[in-house]
Write an enzyme that holds these catalytic residues in place. Structure first.
Site, PDB file in Angstrom:
ATOM      1  N   CYS A  15       0.837  -1.206   0.000  1.00 47.31           N
ATOM      2  CA  CYS A  15       0.000   0.000   0.000  1.00 47.31           C
ATOM      3  C   CYS A  15       0.872   1.257   0.000  1.00 47.31           C
ATOM      4  O   CYS A  15       1.502   1.583   1.008  1.00 47.31           O
ATOM      5  CB  CYS A  15      -0.914  -0.042   1.238  1.00 47.31           C
ATOM      6  N   CYS A  18       0.072   3.884   2.634  1.00 55.12           N
ATOM      7  CA  CYS A  18       0.475   3.412   3.969  1.00 55.12           C
ATOM      8  C   CYS A  18       1.928   3.790   4.247  1.00 55.12           C
ATOM      9  O   CYS A  18       2.280   4.165   5.365  1.00 55.12           O
ATOM     10  CB  CYS A  18       0.311   1.900   4.080  1.00 55.12           C
TER      11      CYS A  18
END
Length: 96
Positions: A15, A18
């Protein structure tokens, strides 16, 4: 994180957002000494962690952060790379 305001960061290595949020969350630990950070690696959407997070928190996507007060009660949830919202919940809790 009993006795501390706790951030639970749901993330995955794949991600991109993230990876942007993670260092921002870690910097909050320097700013607020009564803060704890716990990280939950979702790994993939078919993992047990993802299934549990989806059923318990209705996890809409990553990154996703839940925040708890010193007694473990839920303070709030923030979806996405929105560190200002995370800090807003923390500041509100600490100033109470």
């Amino acid at each position: 994180g009993r006795g501390k305001v706790t951030i639970v960061d749901f993330y995955a290595d794949w991600c991109g957002p993230c990876h942007l949020l993670s260092p921002k969350l870690e910097r909050l630990l320097l700013k607020y000494p009564d803060l704890a950070l716990r990280k939950v690696d979702i790994v993939g959407w078919d993992s047990e962690a993802a299934k549990q997070a989806t059923s318990e928190f209705d996890l809409p996507g990553l990154p996703y952060v839940t925040l708890y007060d010193r007694d473990g009660s839920l303070l709030g949830q923030v979806q996405g790379n929105r560190i200002e919202k995370v800090e807003e919940v923390i500041a509100r809790s600490i100033n109470q």
